[in-house]
Design an enzyme around this catalytic site. Structure first.
Site, PDB file in Angstrom:
ATOM      1  N   CYS A  98       0.811  -1.228   0.000  1.00 38.28           N
ATOM      2  CA  CYS A  98       0.000   0.000   0.000  1.00 38.28           C
ATOM      3  C   CYS A  98       0.842   1.275   0.000  1.00 38.28           C
ATOM      4  CB  CYS A  98      -0.996  -0.012   1.146  1.00 38.28           C
ATOM      5  SG  CYS A  98      -0.261   0.069   2.797  1.00 38.28           S
ATOM      6  N   HIS A 151      -2.738   0.972   6.717  1.00 34.55           N
ATOM      7  CA  HIS A 151      -3.046   0.951   5.288  1.00 34.55           C
ATOM      8  C   HIS A 151      -3.276   2.371   4.793  1.00 34.55           C
ATOM      9  CE1 HIS A 151      -4.213  -1.009   1.589  1.00 34.55           C
ATOM     10  NE2 HIS A 151      -5.343  -0.322   1.545  1.00 34.55           N
ATOM     11  N   HIS A 168      -5.946   1.755  -4.370  1.00 37.12           N
ATOM     12  CA  HIS A 168      -4.939   1.320  -3.394  1.00 37.12           C
ATOM     13  C   HIS A 168      -4.406  -0.051  -3.768  1.00 37.12           C
ATOM     14  CE1 HIS A 168      -7.777  -1.389  -0.896  1.00 37.12           C
ATOM     15  NE2 HIS A 168      -8.447  -1.002  -1.960  1.00 37.12           N
TER      16      HIS A 168
END
Length: 198
Positions: A98, A151, A168
């Site tokens: 990420c 994240h 993402h």
């Protein structure tokens, strides 16, 4: 050098003749009081002087540091990697995690982001949930939940219903689009948003 200056003066003088302009002594301009209010003369025939001039920025983003053109460029570039696989510790371009994905994308626009999502959460300017715009970074807790950033994603659009689409590097599906709030996984893990675009 003298011939160049003389040539320039000849050209300048020749260009003034067709326009029927005449040279005026500087003192004559200063002492001429007939046009004391030049601004008033310029706007005299304009109904609304506040809209009479070209505006380079409509002011809708004043003070936010947000540039929609730049955001569109970032999103278009990020979208080129849709479908690339997720790989922990990878920073692209063949695979990403990420934070590797966000740092890779923004680096293309000379914006340096830290390599970890936790560190990225300390960069840029904190923005409220209601102020999220395309190009902003969205932060979520990891799979275990909690209050620790695990994240990061890039907002791609804000919908009429207030939901935010984002791109993402997902552990399931690689580079993909998702939505927040989703009534489940991302809704339960959202931590905050940051703006890194100038």
């Amino acid at each position: 050098m003298k011939s160049t200056i003389l040539s320039a003066l000849v050209v300048l003088t020749a260009s003034l003749v067709p326009l029927k302009m005449k040279a005026v002594e500087p003192a004559a301009i200063i002492n001429d009081t007939r046009d004391t209010d030049n601004v008033a003369a310029l706007i005299a025939d304009i109904d609304d002087p506040t809209n009479a001039f070209v505006r380079l920025d409509d002011g809708s983003n004043a003070g936010t540091g947000y540039s929609s053109v730049r955001a569109e460029e970032v999103i278009d570039y990020a979208s080129k990697f849709l479908g690339r696989p997720y790989r922990r510790g990878s920073g692209g371009p063949k695979a990403f995690d990420c934070s590797g994905f966000t740092s890779f994308v923004f680096r293309n626009f000379d914006i340096s982001l830290s390599r970890s999502s936790r560190d990225q959460y300390g960069q840029g300017v904190s923005i409220s949930r209601n102020d999220i715009q395309p190009g902003d970074l969205l932060f979520f807790a990891g799979r275990r939940g909690g209050k620790t950033v695990g994240h990061v994603a890039i907002a791609t659009s804000v919908n009429e219903d207030g939901t935010v689409d984002f791109i993402h590097a997902s552990t399931t599906g690689g580079i993909r689009h998702d939505r927040y709030p989703d009534g489940g996984y991302y809704s339960q893990r959202f931590i905050g948003a940051r703006r890194v675009l100038n």
